[in-house]
Design a protein around this motif. Structure first.
Motif, PDB file in Angstrom:
ATOM      1  N   VAL A 148       0.837  -1.204   0.000  1.00  0.00           N
ATOM      2  CA  VAL A 148       0.000   0.000   0.000  1.00  0.00           C
ATOM      3  C   VAL A 148       0.871   1.253   0.000  1.00  0.00           C
ATOM      4  CG1 VAL A 148      -1.639   1.313   1.403  1.00  0.00           C
ATOM      5  CG2 VAL A 148      -2.010  -1.119   1.007  1.00  0.00           C
ATOM      6  N   LEU A 149       1.936   1.254   0.794  1.00  0.00           N
ATOM      7  CA  LEU A 149       2.861   2.387   0.841  1.00  0.00           C
ATOM      8  C   LEU A 149       3.516   2.588  -0.525  1.00  0.00           C
ATOM      9  CD1 LEU A 149       4.292   4.497   2.661  1.00  0.00           C
ATOM     10  CD2 LEU A 149       6.063   2.779   3.054  1.00  0.00           C
ATOM     11  N   LEU A 150       3.938   1.496  -1.127  1.00  0.00           N
ATOM     12  CA  LEU A 150       4.568   1.531  -2.451  1.00  0.00           C
ATOM     13  C   LEU A 150       3.600   2.109  -3.478  1.00  0.00           C
ATOM     14  CD1 LEU A 150       7.306   0.542  -3.647  1.00  0.00           C
ATOM     15  CD2 LEU A 150       6.151  -1.574  -4.241  1.00  0.00           C
ATOM     16  N   MET A 151       2.341   1.685  -3.401  1.00  0.00           N
ATOM     17  CA  MET A 151       1.326   2.162  -4.327  1.00  0.00           C
ATOM     18  C   MET A 151       1.122   3.669  -4.167  1.00  0.00           C
ATOM     19  SD  MET A 151      -2.491   0.670  -4.899  1.00  0.00           S
ATOM     20  CE  MET A 151      -3.312   1.462  -3.544  1.00  0.00           C
ATOM     21  N   ALA A 152       1.084   4.161  -2.922  1.00  0.00           N
ATOM     22  CA  ALA A 152       0.867   5.595  -2.673  1.00  0.00           C
ATOM     23  C   ALA A 152       2.003   6.430  -3.243  1.00  0.00           C
ATOM     24  CB  ALA A 152       0.726   5.846  -1.172  1.00  0.00           C
ATOM     25  N   VAL A 153       3.245   6.007  -2.994  1.00  0.00           N
ATOM     26  CA  VAL A 153       4.413   6.749  -3.482  1.00  0.00           C
ATOM     27  C   VAL A 153       4.456   6.731  -5.009  1.00  0.00           C
ATOM     28  CG1 VAL A 153       6.937   6.777  -3.557  1.00  0.00           C
ATOM     29  CG2 VAL A 153       5.754   6.373  -1.392  1.00  0.00           C
ATOM     30  N   ALA A 154       4.276   5.546  -5.589  1.00  0.00           N
ATOM     31  CA  ALA A 154       4.322   5.421  -7.048  1.00  0.00           C
ATOM     32  C   ALA A 154       3.185   6.191  -7.701  1.00  0.00           C
ATOM     33  CB  ALA A 154       4.260   3.946  -7.444  1.00  0.00           C
ATOM     34  N   ALA A 155       1.998   6.174  -7.089  1.00  0.00           N
ATOM     35  CA  ALA A 155       0.838   6.873  -7.664  1.00  0.00           C
ATOM     36  C   ALA A 155       1.067   8.375  -7.724  1.00  0.00           C
ATOM     37  CB  ALA A 155      -0.413   6.561  -6.849  1.00  0.00           C
ATOM     38  N   SER A 156       1.670   8.942  -6.683  1.00  0.00           N
ATOM     39  CA  SER A 156       1.940  10.379  -6.668  1.00  0.00           C
ATOM     40  C   SER A 156       2.915  10.753  -7.778  1.00  0.00           C
ATOM     41  CB  SER A 156       2.510  10.801  -5.309  1.00  0.00           C
ATOM     42  OG  SER A 156       1.563  10.563  -4.298  1.00  0.00           O
ATOM     43  N   LEU A 157       3.950   9.936  -7.951  1.00  0.00           N
ATOM     44  CA  LEU A 157       4.928  10.184  -9.027  1.00  0.00           C
ATOM     45  C   LEU A 157       4.264  10.056 -10.396  1.00  0.00           C
ATOM     46  CD1 LEU A 157       7.993   8.197  -7.634  1.00  0.00           C
ATOM     47  CD2 LEU A 157       7.755  10.676  -7.771  1.00  0.00           C
ATOM     48  N   ILE A 158       3.441   9.019 -10.558  1.00  0.00           N
ATOM     49  CA  ILE A 158       2.769   8.787 -11.837  1.00  0.00           C
ATOM     50  C   ILE A 158       1.804   9.932 -12.150  1.00  0.00           C
ATOM     51  CG2 ILE A 158       1.062   7.306 -13.002  1.00  0.00           C
ATOM     52  CD1 ILE A 158       2.523   4.911 -11.618  1.00  0.00           C
ATOM     53  N   ALA A 159       1.068  10.405 -11.152  1.00  0.00           N
ATOM     54  CA  ALA A 159       0.122  11.512 -11.369  1.00  0.00           C
ATOM     55  C   ALA A 159       0.848  12.761 -11.856  1.00  0.00           C
ATOM     56  CB  ALA A 159      -0.653  11.804 -10.090  1.00  0.00           C
ATOM     57  N   ARG A 160       2.031  13.039 -11.285  1.00  0.00           N
ATOM     58  CA  ARG A 160       2.811  14.202 -11.728  1.00  0.00           C
ATOM     59  C   ARG A 160       3.299  14.021 -13.166  1.00  0.00           C
ATOM     60  NH1 ARG A 160       4.437  14.569  -6.214  1.00  0.00           N
ATOM     61  NH2 ARG A 160       6.334  13.373  -6.529  1.00  0.00           N
ATOM     62  N   LEU A 161       3.714  12.806 -13.489  1.00  0.00           N
ATOM     63  CA  LEU A 161       4.143  12.534 -14.869  1.00  0.00           C
ATOM     64  C   LEU A 161       2.989  12.678 -15.850  1.00  0.00           C
ATOM     65  CD1 LEU A 161       6.499   9.426 -14.570  1.00  0.00           C
ATOM     66  CD2 LEU A 161       7.095  11.654 -15.490  1.00  0.00           C
ATOM     67  N   LEU A 162       1.803  12.203 -15.451  1.00  0.00           N
ATOM     68  CA  LEU A 162       0.633  12.274 -16.328  1.00  0.00           C
ATOM     69  C   LEU A 162       0.234  13.714 -16.610  1.00  0.00           C
ATOM     70  CD1 LEU A 162      -1.595   9.426 -14.824  1.00  0.00           C
ATOM     71  CD2 LEU A 162      -0.197   9.332 -16.870  1.00  0.00           C
ATOM     72  N   GLU A 163       0.483  14.588 -15.641  1.00  0.00           N
ATOM     73  CA  GLU A 163       0.187  16.010 -15.837  1.00  0.00           C
ATOM     74  C   GLU A 163       1.037  16.584 -16.960  1.00  0.00           C
ATOM     75  OE1 GLU A 163      -0.155  19.257 -12.830  1.00  0.00           O
ATOM     76  OE2 GLU A 163      -0.069  17.543 -11.483  1.00  0.00           O
TER      77      GLU A 163
END
Length: 196
Positions: A148-163
């Motif tokens: 879950v922690l890994l998912m949260a960290v990766a999701a934040s990075l991915i969201a910034r990249l998607l922007e």
């Protein structure tokens, strides 16, 4: 508690988590990409907290879940619906700027999408982790918390990249669609095997 078998099981669980967390992180990143920074943080925290509760609940009944025929198929169909919603959102113009007010209900919709997607995608992850953890409950809980922690960290990075790079969102959608199709095929085979 910290026997060689337990440490080995923990290493396997961590490896499984690192391998499988990417798909879930892509879904979360896609779900929150249009939210303002503050709402994005809230959506990730609430969505990931809900994911943690879901995974813990699934882990407690993991062995019984293996006996439920059609569960994978249902999860795949649910994920296909999430893909359709994301596809419709990606086709629309990208209106979000940091100053613009987000669409009404956007935060609630993003959290709902994260929960539904995680519920449909977590089955394989939870079963793999529960299998690797064997009878070591602390390994199971540690492994689920790590995923879950890994998912949260990766999701934040991915969201910034998607922007910044819209094409990554389409690539991410294809990855999630691939997972949905795989779940549908495997779940369909399970159902077919029982019927014949």
């Amino acid at each position: 508690m910290f026997s060689l078998a337990a440490i080995t099981a923990l290493a396997q669980v961590v490896l499984i988590d690192v391998t499988l967390a990417g798909d879930n992180a892509i879904v979360v990143g896609l779900a929150v990409r249009r939210l303002a920074a503050e709402q994005r943080r809230i959506a990730v925290i609430v969505g990931v907290a809900a994911a943690a509760i879901i995974r813990l609940g699934l882990a407690l009944i993991a062995t019984q879940m293996l006996a439920v025929i059609g569960l994978r198929l249902a999860g795949g169909l649910l994920l296909l619906w999430v893909c359709w919603r994301m596809y419709r959102e990606l086709r629309g113009p990208d209106h979000h700027t940091d100053d613009a007010a987000p669409a009404p209900g956007a935060l609630r919709a993003a959290i709902f999408r994260i929960i539904v997607a995680d519920l449909s995608m977590s089955l394989d992850n939870v079963l793999a982790v529960a299998g690797a953890a064997a009878e070591h409950t602390w390994v199971l809980v540690t492994g689920l918390a790590f995923s879950v922690l890994l998912m949260a960290v990766a999701a934040s990075l991915i969201a910034r990249l998607l922007e910044r790079f819209r094409w990554i969102a389409w690539l991410g959608l294809l990855v999630v669609l691939g997972v949905a199709i795989e779940l549908i095929i495997r779940g369909g085979n399970d159902v077919w095997g029982v019927m014949h």
